[in-house]
Write an enzyme that holds these catalytic residues in place. Structure first.
Site, PDB file in Angstrom:
ATOM      1  N   ASP A  13      -5.168   8.935   1.399  1.00 48.87           N
ATOM      2  CA  ASP A  13      -6.556   8.527   1.179  1.00 48.87           C
ATOM      3  C   ASP A  13      -7.543   9.323   2.026  1.00 48.87           C
ATOM      4  O   ASP A  13      -8.597   8.821   2.422  1.00 48.87           O
ATOM      5  CB  ASP A  13      -6.733   7.016   1.456  1.00 48.87           C
ATOM      6  CG  ASP A  13      -5.811   6.187   0.593  1.00 48.87           C
ATOM      7  OD1 ASP A  13      -5.584   6.569  -0.562  1.00 48.87           O
ATOM      8  OD2 ASP A  13      -5.302   5.162   1.088  1.00 48.87           O
ATOM      9  N   LYS A  16      -8.586  13.605  -0.781  1.00 43.91           N
ATOM     10  CA  LYS A  16      -8.020  14.767  -1.479  1.00 43.91           C
ATOM     11  C   LYS A  16      -8.623  14.921  -2.870  1.00 43.91           C
ATOM     12  O   LYS A  16      -8.913  16.020  -3.312  1.00 43.91           O
ATOM     13  CB  LYS A  16      -6.489  14.602  -1.622  1.00 43.91           C
ATOM     14  CG  LYS A  16      -5.762  14.474  -0.305  1.00 43.91           C
ATOM     15  CD  LYS A  16      -4.291  14.178  -0.498  1.00 43.91           C
ATOM     16  CE  LYS A  16      -3.995  12.816  -1.075  1.00 43.91           C
ATOM     17  NZ  LYS A  16      -4.229  11.675  -0.182  1.00 43.91           N
ATOM     18  N   GLY A  40      -3.999   7.146  -5.592  1.00 46.31           N
ATOM     19  CA  GLY A  40      -5.288   6.753  -6.151  1.00 46.31           C
ATOM     20  C   GLY A  40      -6.330   7.703  -5.597  1.00 46.31           C
ATOM     21  O   GLY A  40      -6.639   7.662  -4.407  1.00 46.31           O
ATOM     22  N   HIS A  41      -6.791   8.607  -6.431  1.00 51.26           N
ATOM     23  CA  HIS A  41      -7.756   9.613  -5.991  1.00 51.26           C
ATOM     24  C   HIS A  41      -9.091   9.317  -6.662  1.00 51.26           C
ATOM     25  O   HIS A  41      -9.219   9.454  -7.881  1.00 51.26           O
ATOM     26  CB  HIS A  41      -7.271  11.025  -6.365  1.00 51.26           C
ATOM     27  CG  HIS A  41      -5.918  11.359  -5.787  1.00 51.26           C
ATOM     28  ND1 HIS A  41      -5.192  12.448  -6.167  1.00 51.26           N
ATOM     29  CD2 HIS A  41      -5.161  10.738  -4.840  1.00 51.26           C
ATOM     30  CE1 HIS A  41      -4.047  12.488  -5.482  1.00 51.26           C
ATOM     31  NE2 HIS A  41      -4.018  11.453  -4.681  1.00 51.26           N
ATOM     32  N   GLN A 224      -0.461  11.210  -1.640  1.00 50.92           N
ATOM     33  CA  GLN A 224      -0.117  10.603  -0.349  1.00 50.92           C
ATOM     34  C   GLN A 224      -0.549  11.544   0.794  1.00 50.92           C
ATOM     35  O   GLN A 224      -1.507  12.285   0.625  1.00 50.92           O
ATOM     36  CB  GLN A 224       1.383  10.272  -0.253  1.00 50.92           C
ATOM     37  CG  GLN A 224       1.809   9.116  -1.141  1.00 50.92           C
ATOM     38  CD  GLN A 224       1.941   9.450  -2.615  1.00 50.92           C
ATOM     39  OE1 GLN A 224       2.592  10.402  -2.988  1.00 50.92           O
ATOM     40  NE2 GLN A 224       1.335   8.670  -3.463  1.00 50.92           N
TER      41      GLN A 224
HETATM   42  P1  GDP Z   1      -7.404  10.412  -1.808  1.00 50.57           P
HETATM   43  O1  GDP Z   1      -6.315   9.471  -2.191  1.00 50.57           O
HETATM   44  O2  GDP Z   1      -7.026  11.307  -0.686  1.00 50.57           O
HETATM   45  O3  GDP Z   1      -7.949  11.175  -2.977  1.00 50.57           O
HETATM   46  O4  GDP Z   1      -8.593   9.523  -1.244  1.00 50.57           O
HETATM   47  P2  GDP Z   1      -9.157   8.177  -1.915  1.00 50.57           P
HETATM   48  O5  GDP Z   1      -9.909   8.557  -3.141  1.00 50.57           O
HETATM   49  O6  GDP Z   1      -8.094   7.164  -2.043  1.00 50.57           O
HETATM   50  O7  GDP Z   1     -10.107   7.651  -0.764  1.00 50.57           O
HETATM   51  C1  GDP Z   1     -11.196   8.390  -0.314  1.00 50.57           C
HETATM   52  C2  GDP Z   1     -12.487   7.611  -0.614  1.00 50.57           C
HETATM   53  O8  GDP Z   1     -13.526   8.131   0.151  1.00 50.57           O
HETATM   54  C3  GDP Z   1     -12.930   7.727  -2.072  1.00 50.57           C
HETATM   55  O9  GDP Z   1     -13.538   6.528  -2.458  1.00 50.57           O
HETATM   56  C4  GDP Z   1     -13.955   8.854  -2.038  1.00 50.57           C
HETATM   57  O10 GDP Z   1     -14.952   8.720  -3.039  1.00 50.57           O
HETATM   58  C5  GDP Z   1     -14.569   8.650  -0.686  1.00 50.57           C
HETATM   59  N1  GDP Z   1     -15.015   9.871  -0.016  1.00 50.57           N
HETATM   60  C6  GDP Z   1     -14.469  11.122  -0.049  1.00 50.57           C
HETATM   61  N2  GDP Z   1     -15.124  11.945   0.797  1.00 50.57           N
HETATM   62  C7  GDP Z   1     -16.090  11.197   1.368  1.00 50.57           C
HETATM   63  C8  GDP Z   1     -17.077  11.466   2.367  1.00 50.57           C
HETATM   64  O11 GDP Z   1     -17.178  12.556   2.908  1.00 50.57           O
HETATM   65  N3  GDP Z   1     -17.884  10.425   2.722  1.00 50.57           N
HETATM   66  C9  GDP Z   1     -17.780   9.192   2.180  1.00 50.57           C
HETATM   67  N4  GDP Z   1     -18.619   8.250   2.595  1.00 50.57           N
HETATM   68  N5  GDP Z   1     -16.877   8.901   1.233  1.00 50.57           N
HETATM   69  C10 GDP Z   1     -16.023   9.886   0.857  1.00 50.57           C
HETATM   70  P1  IMO Z   2      -3.035   8.707  -2.118  1.00 49.30           P
HETATM   71  O1  IMO Z   2      -2.525   9.851  -2.950  1.00 49.30           O
HETATM   72  C1  IMO Z   2      -2.168   5.700   0.937  1.00 49.30           C
HETATM   73  C2  IMO Z   2       1.865   4.002   0.936  1.00 49.30           C
HETATM   74  C3  IMO Z   2       2.002   2.538   0.568  1.00 49.30           C
HETATM   75  C4  IMO Z   2       3.203   2.161   1.418  1.00 49.30           C
HETATM   76  C5  IMO Z   2       4.067   3.404   1.353  1.00 49.30           C
HETATM   77  C6  IMO Z   2       5.189   3.351   0.319  1.00 49.30           C
HETATM   78  O2  IMO Z   2      -4.093   7.905  -2.758  1.00 49.30           O
HETATM   79  O3  IMO Z   2      -3.371   9.183  -0.745  1.00 49.30           O
HETATM   80  P2  IMO Z   2       5.195   3.528  -2.345  1.00 49.30           P
HETATM   81  O4  IMO Z   2       4.585   2.628  -3.384  1.00 49.30           O
HETATM   82  O5  IMO Z   2       4.737   4.937  -2.411  1.00 49.30           O
HETATM   83  O6  IMO Z   2       6.690   3.432  -2.299  1.00 49.30           O
HETATM   84  O7  IMO Z   2       4.677   2.908  -0.939  1.00 49.30           O
HETATM   85  O8  IMO Z   2       3.193   4.474   1.028  1.00 49.30           O
HETATM   86  N1  IMO Z   2       1.164   4.839  -0.062  1.00 49.30           N
HETATM   87  C7  IMO Z   2      -0.087   5.287   0.099  1.00 49.30           C
HETATM   88  N2  IMO Z   2      -0.989   5.075   1.074  1.00 49.30           N
HETATM   89  N3  IMO Z   2      -2.479   6.520  -0.087  1.00 49.30           N
HETATM   90  C8  IMO Z   2      -1.576   6.779  -1.055  1.00 49.30           C
HETATM   91  O9  IMO Z   2      -1.781   7.704  -2.025  1.00 49.30           O
HETATM   92  C9  IMO Z   2      -0.327   6.115  -1.014  1.00 49.30           C
HETATM   93  N4  IMO Z   2       0.761   6.112  -1.815  1.00 49.30           N
HETATM   94  C10 IMO Z   2       1.669   5.335  -1.214  1.00 49.30           C
HETATM   95  O10 IMO Z   2       0.849   1.806   0.922  1.00 49.30           O
HETATM   96  O11 IMO Z   2       2.821   1.983   2.754  1.00 49.30           O
HETATM   97 MG    MG Z   3      -6.010   7.429  -2.352  1.00 51.77          MG
END
Ligand code: GDP
Ligand code: IMO
Ligand code: MG
Length: 434
Positions: A13, A16, A40-41, A224
């Site tokens: 999270d 990416k 979840g991106h 991840q």
């Molecule tokens: P990922 O799994 O690495 O793609 O990250 P996620 O999407 O799960 O979580 C990142 C969250 O932060 C998302 O809701 C993005 O829209 C948000 N985000 C990304 N970059 C920034 C930033 O620079 N500032 C803020 N406030 N939000 C951001």
């Molecule tokens: P993105 O791509 C954050 C975590 C789960 C749990 C562990 C194992 O959005 O960064 P799983 O269901 O993969 O067997 O769970 O990994 N986990 C993540 N945490 N971001 C993710 O993906 C994750 N995908 C799995 O919360 O601790």
């Molecule tokens: Mg994510």
């Protein structure tokens, strides 16, 4: 011609999705190489919000080919749902997406097995996303998994599926887990999925090889983060795939010699979802303030993310594992209001400074983080597009992170939108983007 890997440097999270969407403007193909719909991106394009789980974030760029490679595990129902959502938003997913015939297939019984394992009283729950990811990879490594190529061959599928379903039912029965699956109906449902997926299926390793030979540029999108990698993360509190940079080669069938650069994405602080050790976790009201300011709730499960401070030893460790050429520091704006920002610069165990990341979980649990406190900037940074327009304290913070981790900061994100990004002029990252 640069082919690059963009992956998470922490526990996932890191943002990416936003960065891959932004960078993919400069690439022809974006490939996912591991994980599944546990990812979840979240990507914002103006008012529109997309949450990509299985499909590479590059899908949002017209003309960019999206590839789900062999290292990914695919739940066809989840895939088709995601495709339907994106098609509804006007994206021609069936034209843009290609799926590896070697990727493994997730079935509902994988979720049943996972639930059972998570509920065992004699075992610590990992806090998984309950998507069946781990048990599917178990079957892959156990050489009884079913691949997309098998799914698409009716005869082979019938025999493999029958045996696998029997295995799982035996396990469920042995542990007294209710088995409410109608196996014949499930088989028919998957045969239906196969027909819908078939036109997108191919040998994606060959597709990538030909594309790269023809001078097309490939971005490998990690899911991840490195600390969730099956080998290098905080085992067993990890996911079941090779999230680190090395996973891109095995997970996409691409030679290491074809990769020109590795970019690590890290928050300006750090978060974690699920169980496991977390040396810089903040349990105070400040941690709560970051969760609120950063909207730190899981995109897949909605769980609150645990929040903490930037961890230099952790970043040094993931830099070694991945060989980062450059770092993207995201969510700088989330720290805007803080007067002071602690950064962990060392680990102590039993009062002694240690080197590296301990393998034993109980030792990681006992780490005492050594902090240095930096002044905050208490200025709004959202919307800034040039490094020199950031407050001096924010630039100082970034310089500190670069000096401590030994990796340049090539990009800074100050908001979720595409244009809320600073690419540092003259950085390696700028060169890799071409
Ligand atoms: P990922 O799994 O690495 O793609 O990250 P996620 O999407 O799960 O979580 C990142 C969250 O932060 C998302 O809701 C993005 O829209 C948000 N985000 C990304 N970059 C920034 C930033 O620079 N500032 C803020 N406030 N939000 C951001
Ligand atoms: P993105 O791509 C954050 C975590 C789960 C749990 C562990 C194992 O959005 O960064 P799983 O269901 O993969 O067997 O769970 O990994 N986990 C993540 N945490 N971001 C993710 O993906 C994750 N995908 C799995 O919360 O601790
Ligand atoms: Mg994510």
């Amino acid at each position: 011609m640069s082919n690059i890997i963009v992956l998470g440097a922490q526990w996932g999270d890191e943002g990416k999705g936003k960065m891959v969407d932004l960078f993919s403007e400069r690439f022809d193909i974006v490939t996912r190489y591991q994980g599944g719909h546990n990812a979840g991106h979240t990507v914002y394009i103006g008012e529109q919000k997309f949450v990509l789980k299985l499909i590479p974030s590059g899908i949002l760029r017209p003309g960019v080919q999206a590839v789900i490679a062999n290292g990914v595990v695919i739940d066809p129902a989840a895939l088709l749902d995601e495709i339907a959502t994106l098609e509804k938003a006007g994206l021609p997913v069936f034209d843009q997406l290609r799926i590896s015939d070697r990727a493994h297939v997730i079935f509902p019984f994988h979720r049943i097995v996972e639930k059972m394992s998570e509920a065992r009283t004699d075992r610590t729950a990992i806090g998984t996303t309950s998507r069946g990811i781990g048990p599917c990879y178990e079957d892959k490594i156990g050489r009884r998994g079913i691949r997309i190529a098998d799914l698409c061959d009716r005869e082979i599928f019938r025999s493999l599926f029958t045996a696998l379903a029997e295995d799982k039912k035996t396990v469920a029965d042995a542990f007294g887990i209710p088995w409410e699956l109608d196996v014949a109906a499930l088989r028919e449902q998957y045969e239906g999925f196969a027909e819908r997926i078939r036109p997108m299926v191919c040998d994606t390793s060959l597709l990538l090889a030909k594309a790269m030979k023809g001078g097309r540029r490939v971005l490998f999108e990690g899911a991840q983060g490195t600390m969730l990698d099956i080998d290098h993360g905080t085992y067993p509190f990890v996911t079941s795939s090779s999230a680190a940079a090395g996973g891109a080669c095995t997970g996409a069938g691409v030679a290491p010699t074809k990769i020109n650069g590795v970019i690590g994405v890290s928050k300006a602080y750090i978060t974690r979802v699920g169980g496991g050790p977390f040396p810089t976790e903040d349990h105070t009201a400040v941690g709560e303030q970051i969760r609120k300011a950063g909207k730190e709730f899981g995109a897949v499960t909605g769980r609150p993310r645990r929040c903490g401070w930037f961890d230099v030893p952790l970043l040094q460790y993931t830099a070694i594992v991945n060989g980062f050429d450059s770092l993207v520091i995201t969510k700088m704006d989330v720290l805007d209001e803080l007067a002071e920002i602690p950064v962990c610069v060392g680990y102590k165990v039993n009062g002694q400074l240690i080197e590296g990341m301990p393998a034993a979980n109980d030792v990681v649990e006992r780490i005492e983080a050594v902090y240095e406190t930096l002044p905050g900037w208490q200025t709004v940074t959202r919307g800034t597009t040039r490094l020199e327009d950031l407050p001096a304290a924010a630039r100082n913070y970034l310089d500190f992170l670069a000096a401590q981790t030994g990796v340049e900061v090539g990009c800074v994100s100050v908001g979720p939108e595409r244009n809320e990004t600073i690419i540092v002029p003259g950085s390696k990252l700028e060169k890799l983007l071409g």
